[in-house]
Design an enzyme around this catalytic site. Structure first.
Site, PDB file in Angstrom:
ATOM      1  N   ASN A  37      -6.837   5.498  -0.672  1.00 17.71           N
ATOM      2  CA  ASN A  37      -6.082   4.854  -1.741  1.00 17.71           C
ATOM      3  C   ASN A  37      -4.667   5.396  -1.901  1.00 17.71           C
ATOM      4  OD1 ASN A  37      -8.203   3.137  -2.377  1.00 17.71           O
ATOM      5  ND2 ASN A  37      -9.131   4.644  -3.744  1.00 17.71           N
ATOM      6  N   THR A  42       0.657   3.303   6.420  1.00 18.81           N
ATOM      7  CA  THR A  42       1.540   2.599   7.341  1.00 18.81           C
ATOM      8  C   THR A  42       2.649   3.526   7.832  1.00 18.81           C
ATOM      9  OG1 THR A  42       1.044   0.444   6.384  1.00 18.81           O
ATOM     10  CG2 THR A  42       3.153   0.644   7.530  1.00 18.81           C
ATOM     11  N   THR A  43       3.174   4.351   6.952  1.00 16.61           N
ATOM     12  CA  THR A  43       4.222   5.295   7.333  1.00 16.61           C
ATOM     13  C   THR A  43       3.725   6.243   8.421  1.00 16.61           C
ATOM     14  OG1 THR A  43       5.149   5.160   5.106  1.00 16.61           O
ATOM     15  CG2 THR A  43       5.807   7.051   6.445  1.00 16.61           C
ATOM     16  N   PHE A  91       1.239 -10.541   0.030  1.00 17.19           N
ATOM     17  CA  PHE A  91       0.019  -9.947  -0.493  1.00 17.19           C
ATOM     18  C   PHE A  91      -0.972 -11.023  -0.925  1.00 17.19           C
ATOM     19  CE2 PHE A  91       3.307  -6.706  -1.332  1.00 17.19           C
ATOM     20  CZ  PHE A  91       2.792  -5.700  -0.539  1.00 17.19           C
TER      21      PHE A  91
END
Length: 196
Positions: A37, A42-43, A91
């Site tokens: 969470n 992604t980074t 989204f």
């Protein structure tokens, strides 16, 4: 701690690390999962893609759930020949259209299947893929089969919250991001170059 005790402790640690390095003889592509969470999945994945490209490896990226807004990673990596395929619906809580999202997922997944079968690719990033499975836009069995059939040298990174247990079990490395504190919770806007 005395200098002698420190040196002895470090020597024991070195011996343990050296033994683990000597025992790790297998070379093959990996399945990496960045889930949880917390921010940074992604980074972390793009950090690995950047590292691979820096070593002259060939990579490709599928981004599920992303929209059409500017993407710093894409801006940089496309200059180095990295193929990006983006679902570009935004989204799912904004689209609120399961049929449309499923069709968009399936369209971009065709590129994913092609990439996972491409022997020239060293690394494939399937960003935000976990949601596609949990929302039922992509069949888990089809994904697992594509992962099993990929070239032996190819590494795959999967990101997203709530990763399915079968993917976790299949993965070689799983990293769970845990939220401790986030600027957004204090009312600070997401920032270009930092958050996106």
């Amino acid at each position: 701690m005395t200098e002698d005790r420190h040196q002895q402790r470090q020597q024991r640690l070195k011996e343990q690390v050296d033994a683990r390095i000597a025992a790790a003889q297998q070379v093959r592509g990996l399945l990496l999962v960045f889930t949880g969470n917390g921010k940074g999945k992604t980074t972390a994945a793009f950090g690995t893609v950047t590292r691979a490209v820096g070593h002259g490896m060939k990579a490709a990226v599928i981004q599920f759930i992303k929209g059409e807004w500017p993407n710093g990673e894409k801006n940089l990596l496309q200059q180095h020949g990295i193929e990006f395929q983006v679902m570009a619906t935004g989204f799912t809580w904004e689209t609120q259209n399961k049929a449309g999202d499923t069709a968009a997922c399936q369209a971009v997944w065709q590129h994913g299947k092609r990439m996972l079968a491409d022997n020239s690719l060293d690394l494939v990033l399937l960003d935000e893929l976990t949601y596609m499975v949990s929302y039922g836009y992509l069949e888990l069995d089809e994904l697992l089969e594509a992962l099993r059939q990929r070239p032996a040298h190819q590494t795959v990174i999967i990101t997203g919250r709530g990763c399915h247990r079968d993917l976790l079990e299949m993965a070689d490395t799983v990293t769970e991001m845990r939220p401790v504190k986030h600027a957004f919770d204090a009312g600070i806007m997401a920032q270009k170059g930092i958050d996106w």
